[in-house]
Design a protein around this motif. Structure first.
Motif, mmCIF file in Angstrom:
data_model
loop_
_atom_site.group_PDB
_atom_site.id
_atom_site.type_symbol
_atom_site.label_atom_id
_atom_site.label_comp_id
_atom_site.label_asym_id
_atom_site.label_seq_id
_atom_site.Cartn_x
_atom_site.Cartn_y
_atom_site.Cartn_z
ATOM 1 N N ARG A 153 0.831 -1.210 0.000
ATOM 2 C CA ARG A 153 0.000 0.000 0.000
ATOM 3 C C ARG A 153 0.861 1.255 0.000
ATOM 4 N NH1 ARG A 153 -3.892 -0.661 4.750
ATOM 5 N NH2 ARG A 153 -2.714 -2.493 5.312
ATOM 6 N N LEU A 154 1.956 1.251 0.769
ATOM 7 C CA LEU A 154 2.884 2.395 0.742
ATOM 8 C C LEU A 154 3.449 2.578 -0.663
ATOM 9 C CD1 LEU A 154 4.816 1.854 4.092
ATOM 10 C CD2 LEU A 154 3.539 3.912 3.464
ATOM 11 N N SER A 155 3.809 1.487 -1.306
ATOM 12 C CA SER A 155 4.349 1.544 -2.660
ATOM 13 C C SER A 155 3.348 2.161 -3.628
ATOM 14 C CB SER A 155 4.725 0.124 -3.112
ATOM 15 O OG SER A 155 5.114 0.110 -4.452
ATOM 16 N N GLU A 156 2.097 1.734 -3.537
ATOM 17 C CA GLU A 156 1.054 2.265 -4.424
ATOM 18 C C GLU A 156 0.819 3.752 -4.179
ATOM 19 O OE1 GLU A 156 -2.341 -0.218 -3.734
ATOM 20 O OE2 GLU A 156 -1.381 -1.979 -4.630
ATOM 21 N N VAL A 157 0.693 4.129 -2.913
ATOM 22 C CA VAL A 157 0.396 5.520 -2.567
ATOM 23 C C VAL A 157 1.562 6.438 -2.921
ATOM 24 C CG1 VAL A 157 0.029 7.080 -0.607
ATOM 25 C CG2 VAL A 157 -1.319 4.990 -0.802
ATOM 26 N N LEU A 158 2.785 5.992 -2.666
ATOM 27 C CA LEU A 158 3.958 6.829 -2.926
ATOM 28 C C LEU A 158 4.415 6.760 -4.383
ATOM 29 C CD1 LEU A 158 5.932 6.053 0.352
ATOM 30 C CD2 LEU A 158 4.733 8.181 -0.224
ATOM 31 N N GLY A 159 3.888 5.806 -5.143
ATOM 32 C CA GLY A 159 4.222 5.711 -6.564
ATOM 33 C C GLY A 159 5.637 5.240 -6.834
ATOM 34 N N VAL A 160 6.171 4.420 -5.930
ATOM 35 C CA VAL A 160 7.540 3.925 -6.054
ATOM 36 C C VAL A 160 7.513 2.421 -5.787
ATOM 37 C CG1 VAL A 160 9.882 4.073 -5.101
ATOM 38 C CG2 VAL A 160 8.490 6.117 -5.258
ATOM 39 N N GLY A 161 8.280 1.662 -6.547
ATOM 40 C CA GLY A 161 8.359 0.228 -6.326
ATOM 41 C C GLY A 161 8.932 -0.106 -4.960
ATOM 42 N N LEU A 162 8.657 -1.310 -4.487
ATOM 43 C CA LEU A 162 9.156 -1.723 -3.175
ATOM 44 C C LEU A 162 10.664 -1.560 -3.042
ATOM 45 C CD1 LEU A 162 7.030 -4.923 -2.452
ATOM 46 C CD2 LEU A 162 6.815 -2.672 -1.400
ATOM 47 N N ASP A 163 11.398 -1.864 -4.118
ATOM 48 C CA ASP A 163 12.856 -1.752 -4.053
ATOM 49 C C ASP A 163 13.321 -0.305 -4.002
ATOM 50 O OD1 ASP A 163 12.069 -1.300 -6.702
ATOM 51 O OD2 ASP A 163 13.945 -2.052 -7.513
ATOM 52 N N GLY A 164 12.456 0.640 -4.307
ATOM 53 C CA GLY A 164 12.772 2.055 -4.174
ATOM 54 C C GLY A 164 12.440 2.604 -2.789
ATOM 55 N N ILE A 165 11.728 1.798 -1.988
ATOM 56 C CA ILE A 165 11.333 2.220 -0.644
ATOM 57 C C ILE A 165 12.100 1.455 0.433
ATOM 58 C CG2 ILE A 165 9.418 2.453 0.995
ATOM 59 C CD1 ILE A 165 7.519 2.548 -1.394
ATOM 60 N N PHE A 166 12.244 0.145 0.237
ATOM 61 C CA PHE A 166 12.832 -0.713 1.265
ATOM 62 C C PHE A 166 14.078 -1.424 0.747
ATOM 63 C CE2 PHE A 166 8.250 -0.535 2.055
ATOM 64 C CZ PHE A 166 8.240 -0.098 3.370
ATOM 65 N N SER A 167 15.049 -1.621 1.640
ATOM 66 C CA SER A 167 16.278 -2.319 1.285
ATOM 67 C C SER A 167 16.905 -2.931 2.539
ATOM 68 C CB SER A 167 17.274 -1.352 0.650
ATOM 69 O OG SER A 167 18.510 -1.993 0.424
ATOM 70 N N ARG A 168 17.626 -4.019 2.355
ATOM 71 C CA ARG A 168 18.380 -4.596 3.474
ATOM 72 C C ARG A 168 19.632 -3.778 3.779
ATOM 73 N NH1 ARG A 168 18.205 -11.067 3.443
ATOM 74 N NH2 ARG A 168 16.046 -11.275 2.780
#
Length: 84
Positions: free
Chosen positions: A55-70
């Motif tokens: 949902r964060l990815s959809e709302v922010l318009g960025v793929g998961l890899d652009g938001i979260f990383s190890r």
């Protein structure tokens, strides 16, 4: 009380939220979570479910890899940014 450990990943939620001019409350309403949860995610004090991540990815318009990383993030490539 034991000290809280940071979750084992890094995120750009705060940077993306601020870049889009959203308050924590506004983002929380859009993602359908509590505003405190947004703060916990931004401070790496909460491990969000995959549903919340999507949902964060959809709302922010960025793929998961652009938001979260190890790993700590480098500069965000322009290909990951929204054109607006």
């Amino acid at each position: 009380m034991p000290e809280k450990k940071a979750v084992p990943f890094h995120n750009r939620v705060q940077m993306l939220r601020v870049e889009r001019g959203l308050s924590r409350k506004e983002l929380a309403e859009m993602v359908q979570i509590h505003p405190q949860t947004v703060g916990f995610i931004e401070r790496r004090q909460f491990n969000p479910t995959i549903d919340v991540c999507l949902r964060l990815s959809e709302v922010l318009g960025v793929g998961l890899d652009g938001i979260f990383s190890r790993y700590p993030f480098q500069l965000l490539p322009t290909s990951k940014l929204r054109p607006d």
